[in-house]
Design a protein around this motif. Structure first.
Motif, PDB file in Angstrom:
ATOM      1  N   ARG A  72       0.930  -1.105  -0.038  1.00 57.99           N
ATOM      2  CA  ARG A  72      -0.061  -0.089   0.015  1.00 57.99           C
ATOM      3  C   ARG A  72       0.965   1.253   0.040  1.00 57.99           C
ATOM      4  N   TYR A  73       1.819   1.334   0.651  1.00 57.64           N
ATOM      5  CA  TYR A  73       3.060   2.423   0.898  1.00 57.64           C
ATOM      6  C   TYR A  73       3.433   2.600  -0.836  1.00 57.64           C
ATOM      7  N   PHE A  74       4.005   1.544  -1.380  1.00 61.88           N
ATOM      8  CA  PHE A  74       4.312   1.964  -2.769  1.00 61.88           C
ATOM      9  C   PHE A  74       3.149   2.020  -3.781  1.00 61.88           C
ATOM     10  N   GLU A  75       1.968   1.624  -3.568  1.00 67.88           N
ATOM     11  CA  GLU A  75       0.800   2.121  -4.482  1.00 67.88           C
ATOM     12  C   GLU A  75       0.371   3.470  -4.372  1.00 67.88           C
ATOM     13  N   ASN A  76       0.748   3.860  -3.068  1.00 69.24           N
ATOM     14  CA  ASN A  76       0.511   5.470  -2.836  1.00 69.24           C
ATOM     15  C   ASN A  76       1.368   6.121  -3.674  1.00 69.24           C
ATOM     16  N   LEU A  77       2.737   5.904  -3.496  1.00 70.94           N
ATOM     17  CA  LEU A  77       3.691   6.474  -4.357  1.00 70.94           C
ATOM     18  C   LEU A  77       3.475   6.473  -5.847  1.00 70.94           C
ATOM     19  N   HIS A  78       3.377   5.186  -6.393  1.00 72.91           N
ATOM     20  CA  HIS A  78       3.374   4.507  -7.848  1.00 72.91           C
ATOM     21  C   HIS A  78       1.848   4.246  -8.215  1.00 72.91           C
ATOM     22  N   PRO A  79       1.025   4.911  -8.133  1.00 69.09           N
ATOM     23  CA  PRO A  79      -0.432   4.279  -8.493  1.00 69.09           C
ATOM     24  C   PRO A  79      -0.598   3.419  -9.630  1.00 69.09           C
ATOM     25  N   GLU A  80       0.398   3.459 -10.601  1.00 69.62           N
ATOM     26  CA  GLU A  80       0.065   2.753 -11.963  1.00 69.62           C
ATOM     27  C   GLU A  80       0.967   1.386 -12.197  1.00 69.62           C
ATOM     28  N   PRO A  81       0.434   0.427 -12.409  1.00 69.58           N
ATOM     29  CA  PRO A  81      -0.820  -0.186 -12.565  1.00 69.58           C
ATOM     30  C   PRO A  81      -1.266  -0.359 -11.257  1.00 69.58           C
ATOM     31  N   PRO A  82      -2.591  -0.153 -11.178  1.00 69.81           N
ATOM     32  CA  PRO A  82      -3.262  -0.325  -9.643  1.00 69.81           C
ATOM     33  C   PRO A  82      -3.311  -1.740  -9.519  1.00 69.81           C
ATOM     34  N   LEU A  83      -2.757  -2.237  -8.392  1.00 67.76           N
ATOM     35  CA  LEU A  83      -2.861  -3.479  -7.846  1.00 67.76           C
ATOM     36  C   LEU A  83      -3.860  -3.904  -6.819  1.00 67.76           C
ATOM     37  N   LEU A  84      -4.385  -2.792  -6.146  1.00 64.45           N
ATOM     38  CA  LEU A  84      -4.922  -2.823  -5.078  1.00 64.45           C
ATOM     39  C   LEU A  84      -6.583  -2.322  -5.150  1.00 64.45           C
ATOM     40  N   GLY A  85      -6.920  -2.176  -6.292  1.00 66.80           N
ATOM     41  CA  GLY A  85      -8.119  -1.511  -6.700  1.00 66.80           C
ATOM     42  C   GLY A  85      -8.089  -0.146  -7.430  1.00 66.80           C
ATOM     43  N   ARG A  86      -9.091  -0.046  -8.458  1.00 66.27           N
ATOM     44  CA  ARG A  86      -8.956   0.968  -9.379  1.00 66.27           C
ATOM     45  C   ARG A  86      -9.564   2.476  -8.847  1.00 66.27           C
ATOM     46  N   ASP A  87     -10.783   2.296  -8.013  1.00 68.84           N
ATOM     47  CA  ASP A  87     -11.425   3.457  -7.355  1.00 68.84           C
ATOM     48  C   ASP A  87     -11.904   2.908  -5.983  1.00 68.84           C
ATOM     49  N   ALA A  88     -12.744   3.799  -5.227  1.00 67.85           N
ATOM     50  CA  ALA A  88     -12.798   3.508  -3.708  1.00 67.85           C
ATOM     51  C   ALA A  88     -13.556   2.015  -3.652  1.00 67.85           C
ATOM     52  N   MET A  89     -14.464   1.669  -4.426  1.00 64.94           N
ATOM     53  CA  MET A  89     -15.206   0.609  -4.514  1.00 64.94           C
ATOM     54  C   MET A  89     -14.741  -0.480  -4.832  1.00 64.94           C
ATOM     55  N   ASP A  90     -13.822  -0.323  -5.897  1.00 65.54           N
ATOM     56  CA  ASP A  90     -12.821  -1.758  -6.414  1.00 65.54           C
ATOM     57  C   ASP A  90     -11.966  -1.806  -5.430  1.00 65.54           C
ATOM     58  N   LYS A  91     -11.516  -0.718  -4.543  1.00 64.51           N
ATOM     59  CA  LYS A  91     -10.373  -1.129  -3.343  1.00 64.51           C
ATOM     60  C   LYS A  91     -11.065  -1.986  -2.510  1.00 64.51           C
ATOM     61  N   VAL A  92     -12.451  -1.738  -2.147  1.00 65.62           N
ATOM     62  CA  VAL A  92     -13.113  -2.693  -0.980  1.00 65.62           C
ATOM     63  C   VAL A  92     -13.151  -4.039  -1.793  1.00 65.62           C
ATOM     64  N   ILE A  93     -13.589  -4.235  -3.024  1.00 64.01           N
ATOM     65  CA  ILE A  93     -13.697  -5.342  -3.428  1.00 64.01           C
ATOM     66  C   ILE A  93     -12.264  -6.271  -3.717  1.00 64.01           C
ATOM     67  N   VAL A  94     -11.462  -5.497  -3.928  1.00 66.88           N
ATOM     68  CA  VAL A  94     -10.143  -6.307  -3.818  1.00 66.88           C
ATOM     69  C   VAL A  94      -9.555  -6.686  -2.449  1.00 66.88           C
ATOM     70  N   GLU A  95      -9.902  -5.885  -1.485  1.00 69.20           N
ATOM     71  CA  GLU A  95      -9.368  -6.223  -0.150  1.00 69.20           C
ATOM     72  C   GLU A  95     -10.173  -7.235   0.169  1.00 69.20           C
ATOM     73  N   MET A  96     -11.485  -7.556  -0.049  1.00 67.99           N
ATOM     74  CA  MET A  96     -12.308  -8.696   0.172  1.00 67.99           C
ATOM     75  C   MET A  96     -11.668  -9.822  -0.289  1.00 67.99           C
ATOM     76  N   TRP A  97     -11.348  -9.795  -1.636  1.00 69.34           N
ATOM     77  CA  TRP A  97     -10.776 -10.975  -2.332  1.00 69.34           C
ATOM     78  C   TRP A  97      -9.419 -11.488  -1.979  1.00 69.34           C
ATOM     79  N   HIS A  98      -8.833 -10.308  -1.529  1.00 70.79           N
ATOM     80  CA  HIS A  98      -7.198 -10.535  -1.019  1.00 70.79           C
ATOM     81  C   HIS A  98      -7.448 -11.300   0.378  1.00 70.79           C
ATOM     82  N   ARG A  99      -8.252 -10.654   1.218  1.00 64.78           N
ATOM     83  CA  ARG A  99      -8.453 -11.381   2.506  1.00 64.78           C
ATOM     84  C   ARG A  99      -9.260 -12.632   2.238  1.00 64.78           C
ATOM     85  N   ARG A 100     -10.100 -12.885   1.613  1.00 57.21           N
ATOM     86  CA  ARG A 100     -10.628 -14.371   1.414  1.00 57.21           C
ATOM     87  C   ARG A 100      -9.248 -15.247   0.760  1.00 57.21           C
TER      88      ARG A 100
END
Lengths: 203, 203
Positions: A72-100
């Protein structure tokens, strides 16, 4: 900054290396060999008190532990390509899948590995029956993942994310405990071939 | 929206209830009793295929599983008070602490609970030796947490965050497996009294 890394067999350092490779980022690294027990040294515990890798130390001395927090630290500094989600809602969905994937796939695979892979018996006490049961739990979850991948290329949807890296790195290490992707798991097999053929898989 | 909740003994539903109480949010809820096995019904598995609680269903049908993903969804909508971090860097630090608490404290406590708490023996096979070993792992980690809390009020620093909720909810449930905060763990004791006296602790 300095990233403390291990290439002798740990799961989470590779998770972060693949993440960095996907972003084409080069970070100064220092190797701490888990195989040689260097992670348990007094010196390294000053950085990572629980003796866990990877660990990122910033120039101001801030220590960031935990694979996903480092990503997440590196994603903040270098957002592209996004690997933690593309917008606020997608970030929630990616977090869900990652945790599952982490709790439902990686965890039983890791517990099976630690408790049944014979070469590890010299390093800690193994609880074989428990490990065998966790192997069955993980196998059932992989079968379910095959169904979940029906009709979509990646675990969280259309894009490669940390949820994919989680399963990919888990499988590549914990397969030593005897895991395999069965022939009939067509979607999972296809997914594994796709992620393994990305240049980042060599990290 | 509808939040599927359980008040019969699960850990993660309470995690989300405390989070919502801290933000003073009221969300429509439906109870799914884990004690009665309702989470394993075919109906509930259509929402949560792994039979896990809590689950949040939005008005457009989107399903959000996983406690932290649900919390992140609400944090986006209602940022105050921030429980996942105050700025980009603080969010990284809170994520680190939350994950450390989840994997290093909650996980061994949960594994000890599932494998040693006698009333659960009717629900699944227990691996007692493994459970006893996890109890020792968790106890050592709680001792370390006592030292980490020296000189700061909350786990991630100056503010109450999800890292606190993680340990608070773990302790309140898994203490059934015999965990206790020892008298000499002064910082941990003080922290536990503080978090338990917040109104949200009743959630």
């Amino acid at each position: 900054m300095l990233l403390y890394d291990d290439t002798t067999g740990a799961n989470n350092p590779r998770f972060v290396r693949i993440f960095l490779a996907e972003k084409n980022l080069k970070v100064p690294m220092k190797q701490v060999s888990i195989m040689k027990g260097e992670h348990k040294s007094e010196e390294f515990r000053k950085i990572s008190p629980s003796a866990k890798l990877p660990a990122l130390v910033l120039d101001d001395g801030t220590v960031i532990l935990e694979s996903v927090a480092i990503c997440r630290y590196f994603e903040n500094l270098h957002p592209e390509p996004p690997l933690l989600g593309r917008d606020a809602m997608d970030k929630v969905i990616v977090e869900m899948w990652h945790r599952r994937m982490e709790f439902e796939v990686m965890l039983p695979m890791a517990l099976a590995f630690r408790n049944t892979f014979s070469p590890l018996a010299t390093m800690w006490k193994q609880y074989k029956d428990f490990g065998e049961q966790q192997k069955r739990v993980a196998d059932r979850r992989l079968e379910m993942l095959d169904r979940e991948l029906e009709g979509r290329p990646f675990i969280a949807g259309e894009h490669y994310t940390i949820a994919d890296i989680r399963v990919q790195t888990s499988f590549d290490l914990f397969r030593l405990a005897g895991f395999e992707i069965k022939e009939e798991w067509i979607n999972l097999k296809q997914w594994y071939e796709t992620v393994s053929s990305r240049p980042s898989a060599k990290a």
